[in-house]
Design an enzyme around this catalytic site. Structure first.
Site, PDB file in Angstrom:
ATOM      1  N   HIS A 193      43.623  46.012   0.139  1.00  0.00           N
ATOM      2  CA  HIS A 193      44.141  45.973   1.509  1.00  0.00           C
ATOM      3  C   HIS A 193      43.886  44.627   2.151  1.00  0.00           C
ATOM      4  O   HIS A 193      44.712  44.121   2.917  1.00  0.00           O
ATOM      5  CB  HIS A 193      43.497  47.081   2.337  1.00  0.00           C
ATOM      6  CG  HIS A 193      43.669  48.425   1.721  1.00  0.00           C
ATOM      7  ND1 HIS A 193      42.841  49.474   1.961  1.00  0.00           N
ATOM      8  CD2 HIS A 193      44.585  48.866   0.846  1.00  0.00           C
ATOM      9  CE1 HIS A 193      43.234  50.517   1.266  1.00  0.00           C
ATOM     10  NE2 HIS A 193      44.290  50.166   0.577  1.00  0.00           N
ATOM     11  N   CYS A 209      63.323  43.292  -3.350  1.00  0.00           N
ATOM     12  CA  CYS A 209      62.278  42.977  -2.367  1.00  0.00           C
ATOM     13  C   CYS A 209      60.875  42.828  -2.965  1.00  0.00           C
ATOM     14  O   CYS A 209      59.900  42.762  -2.242  1.00  0.00           O
ATOM     15  CB  CYS A 209      62.254  44.009  -1.243  1.00  0.00           C
ATOM     16  SG  CYS A 209      61.744  45.641  -1.782  1.00  0.00           S
TER      17      CYS A 209
HETATM   18  C1  PEP Z   1      57.495  46.752  -4.955  1.00  0.00           C
HETATM   19  O1  PEP Z   1      56.984  47.640  -5.639  1.00  0.00           O
HETATM   20  O2  PEP Z   1      58.113  45.778  -5.444  1.00  0.00           O
HETATM   21  C2  PEP Z   1      57.418  46.780  -3.496  1.00  0.00           C
HETATM   22  C3  PEP Z   1      58.085  45.937  -2.745  1.00  0.00           C
HETATM   23  O3  PEP Z   1      56.573  47.687  -2.946  1.00  0.00           O
HETATM   24  P1  PEP Z   1      54.973  47.508  -2.899  1.00  0.00           P
HETATM   25  O4  PEP Z   1      54.662  46.130  -3.380  1.00  0.00           O
HETATM   26  O5  PEP Z   1      54.579  47.761  -1.487  1.00  0.00           O
HETATM   27  O6  PEP Z   1      54.535  48.575  -3.860  1.00  0.00           O
END
Ligand code: PEP
Ligand code: MG
Length: 750
Positions: free
Chosen positions: A364, A677
């Site tokens: 975190h 993303c």
């Molecule tokens: C991912 O898994 O690429 C994502 C954007 O989500 P997180 O990094 O929050 O798991």
């Protein structure tokens, strides 16, 4: 404690105190101490060796060896008996030194005539600062009591050295906390920073190591331990029941705080003549030496806990809190063993950089550091024992390297790198207002990832087209209870206000796996990344999901709303999640709350399975976003949290690009907007390749928008696509070498 031991060390410490009370400093002080020890123990020699640098010990004072050898005789770590004590941090006690393995004859000191040798490390908090030695001509085995007395004196010496008592006059100790040190850690947030150390938990300074009245000191210790126990019990009472790890640590604290063995060892040191705080520190030093030799990670963790507990006890005894009165530098670089996300947020954007001894990329604290765009290096060696408040420090978050007290050459090279980055930033600023259009006229949408209100100003400064991923879990992770619907609605409204009409894609709560809520019952799953997480939790226990959807609808207050569900692994899950949203809309409508003007419901593609879902899934989704961080870990079966494997497979690996091509094709068939993303979208070369493969929307950290945009605007996607396709057909494992080669040719104008 036997009477003899008590009296030898107490007598010696008593005299030491009288000696220290006399007017003297630097060399004269060291000389007096060696004279005193030799006279008190009846030895022919007493010498103090201190580290000149991490590899070399220097004779700094002696009674009995040739005075000319002082500050001349040096030995390397491990060389001779002194070098061995310095290297191993362990006592050598022998009546026949010349026949001891490792003995080295040093003619310059006149040492040949000595037979017995007792060498004790001068240590402070597990760090060896030097070696204290006594020698005699006639063979003599030093008794346990004498060894103990010398150990206690060595500890007092270490304290004095720490206070800078010997700095000056060529004494080596001054150099110890002044020399440059480099730490090689792991990059958890890119960027570079220059500043001065600010210790999250500054070390306790023990100013009165020797005490006259053991009974009084034991009483002080008893009171302090009582206060410690009460505070541990209070922490246990108020700890969230869901946080198994924290509870386990606190239980260990409680066990240690009640440990008779631990308290007895501290009391023994008090009876030996130390003050209560010096005795706690002596035991802490011994525990740290043990800790360094324990290979078992679980036991090491427990010894770390004991270390923390000792620090708490020291703070109670000395009255020194975290606030030692030192002023935070104007350019603070936070140095800590580890830190919680809440504490990090309290420091906020004031920090130039963060260096942690522990931590993980997905922790975190790392998420917060990333959100605040503060360069972060984790796993950076024993930096908390080395760094002092105010030390100059350079943090290279790109390479995961930290330079503490850098020399001029390193600092100059580092500043050059920072200047080049600043130059690049200027270039990016000049294209900020322009749309991202490639050389061959393809428009690419660049949005930013966010998770805190504090991220929103970056929307303007980065020139992003909107927020492509708003991770809503941070608000849940940072507090001890579930946030209330009203609070969340107000926050979501503020986020949309700050976006000034640009779209914000809110991802519903993605908890589980590495993101454990303090108030959530721990699941103790064998493999949490593939366990009960994200939408699986949301659908099985829909209370929180419903509340969050309501808060989003209320936050939108009639404006367009984008909602995205995380970790959808099969069509049914998306249907069910969408169903929850529809029911929430009906409920809000019944309550006469305004409904969003438009609603766009998307899914994150983070498991390979959903790429092969029925066509109807692609038709039903208003948009899809590839969560590359998770998708890659499942595609390659390589844990994104595991340092050993997480960089093993290249994103530009042909298999992964083939897979991406398939996803892009399926979305094109149904006209479903697709974005990417994960972290890779923010890497210029990867981003360019994604665009060449057909992606038209990338979402990334705000700091990446400039470099990615610059890269995209410089290049022709159809030319690059040819290079990629050729490499894909060539049997290469990754297209990267071919792409890099092409980029180099482009840059040199071929
Ligand atoms: C991912 O898994 O690429 C994502 C954007 O989500 P997180 O990094 O929050 O798991
Ligand atoms: Mg994910």
């Amino acid at each position: 404690m036997p009477e003899a031991r008590e009296s030898v060390s107490r007598r010696l410490l008593q005299r030491l105190r009288e000696t220290l009370a006399q007017e003297s400093a630097g060399q004269e002080r060291l000389d007096r101490i060696t004279d005193l020890i030799a006279r008190s123990l009846g030895t022919d020699v007493c010498s103090i060796y201190l580290f000149r640098d991490s590899e070399t010990l220097e004779l700094c004072a002696t009674h009995g060896l040739k005075p000319e050898a002082v500050h001349k005789t040096r030995m390397r770590l491990g060389e001779g008996l002194v070098g061995r004590v310095g290297r191993d941090g362990r006592i050598i006690n022998t009546a026949d030194a010349p026949s001891h393995p490792g003995f080295r004859y040093m003619p310059e000191t006149g040492e040949e005539s000595f037979s017995s040798f007792l060498g004790v490390p001068v240590q402070r908090l597990g760090e060896t600062l030097g070696v204290l030695v006594v020698q005699t001509k006639t063979p003599r085995q030093f008794t346990d009591d004498e060894v103990y007395a010398i150990e206690v004196v060595a500890m007092v010496l270490a304290e004095m050295a720490e206070l800078g008592a010997f700095i000056g006059e060529g004494a080596a100790l001054g150099a110890l906390h002044q020399r440059p040190v480099m730490f090689r850690g792991v990059s958890a947030q890119e960027g570079t920073a220059e500043g001065h150390v600010w210790l999250h938990e500054p070390r306790v300074v023990v100013t009165n190591p020797i005490a006259d009245d053991p009974e009084q000191e034991k009483a002080r210790l008893g009171e302090a331990i009582e206060r410690l126990r009460v505070s541990v019990d209070e922490m246990l009472d108020s700890a969230p029941t869901g946080d198994k790890e924290q509870l386990q640590v606190l239980e260990t604290y409680r066990m240690f705080a009640n440990s008779r063995g631990w308290i007895r060892r501290i009391e023994e040191a008090i009876e030996g003549g130390l003050s209560a705080e010096a005795a706690v520190e002596k035991e802490q030093t011994a525990a740290r030496s043990r800790m360094m030799q324990v290979p078992d990670p679980y036991l090491r963790e427990r010894l770390h806990d004991l270390d923390d507990l000792s620090n708490r006890l020291l703070r109670i005894l000395t009255g020194q809190g975290n606030h030692t009165g030192a002023e935070m530098p104007a350019d603070p670089v936070l140095v800590a063993r580890n830190i919680g996300p809440g504490e990090l947020l309290d420091y906020g954007r004031n920090l130039r950089g963060i260096v942690l001894e522990e931590g993980s990329v997905g922790s975190h604290a790392a998420i917060v550091a990333r959100a605040l765009a503060i360069p972060l290096v984790i796993n950076a060696g024993p930096i908390t024992t080395e760094a002092l408040n105010g030390d100059p420090i350079l943090v290279d978050g790109d390479e995961g390297i930290v330079h503490l007290r850098p020399d001029d050459n390193i600092a100059a090279a580092f500043r050059d790198k920072m200047a080049m980055q600043a130059e690049a930033q200027k270039r990016y600023a000049s294209i900020r207002g322009k749309p991202t259009i490639t050389r061959d006229g393809v428009r690419i949408k660049l949005t930013m990832n966010a998770g805190l209100m504090a991220d929103l100003p970056s929307l303007e400064s980065s020139g992003a087209d909107g927020v492509g991923l708003f991770r809503t879990e941070l608000q849940f992770l940072l507090r001890n209870t579930v946030p209330r619907r009203g609070e969340l609605a107000a926050l979501y409204a503020r986020v949309m206000d700050a976006a000034k009409g640009k779209p914000v894609v809110f991802r519903t709560l993605d908890v589980g796996s590495d993101k454990v809520l303090p108030y959530m019952k721990p699941q103790d799953e064998p493999n949490p990344a593939m366990g009960w997480r994200a939408i699986r939790v949301g659908l099985d226990k829909p209370g929180v999901l419903r509340m969050q959807l309501q808060a989003l609808i209320r936050g939108a207050a009639g404006r367009p709303l984008h909602v995205m569900f995380p970790f959808i692994a099969q069509f049914e899950e998306f249907k069910a999640a969408r169903g929850q949203l529809e029911r929430a809309l009906e409920r809000e409508s019944r309550l006469n709350h305004p409904l969003p003007k438009e609603i766009h419901v998307g899914a994150m593609l983070e498991t390979p399975s959903i790429a092969f879902a029925p066509r109807q899934f692609f038709e039903m989704a208003d948009f899809i976003s590839i969560g590359g961080n998770d998708l890659k870990q499942f595609f390659f079966a390589a844990d994104r949290e595991n340092e050993r494997v997480r960089r093993r497979y290249d994103t530009l690996n042909v298999s992964f690009l083939n897979f991406l091509e398939g996803i892009i094709g399926r979305c094109a068939e149904t006209g479903t907007p697709l974005s990417f993303c994960g972290e890779d979208a923010g890497r210029p070369v990867e981003a360019l390749c994604f665009a060449a493969m057909g992606l038209r929307h990338l979402s990334m950290r705000p700091a990446s928008i400039g470099p990615v945009k610059h890269m995209l605007m410089q290049h022709d996607l159809s030319d690059l696509r040819k290079v990629i396709d050729e490499a894909r057909q060539s049997g290469a494992q990754s297209v990267r070498p071919a792409v890099m080669n092409w980029l180099q040719h482009q840059a040199s104008g071929f």
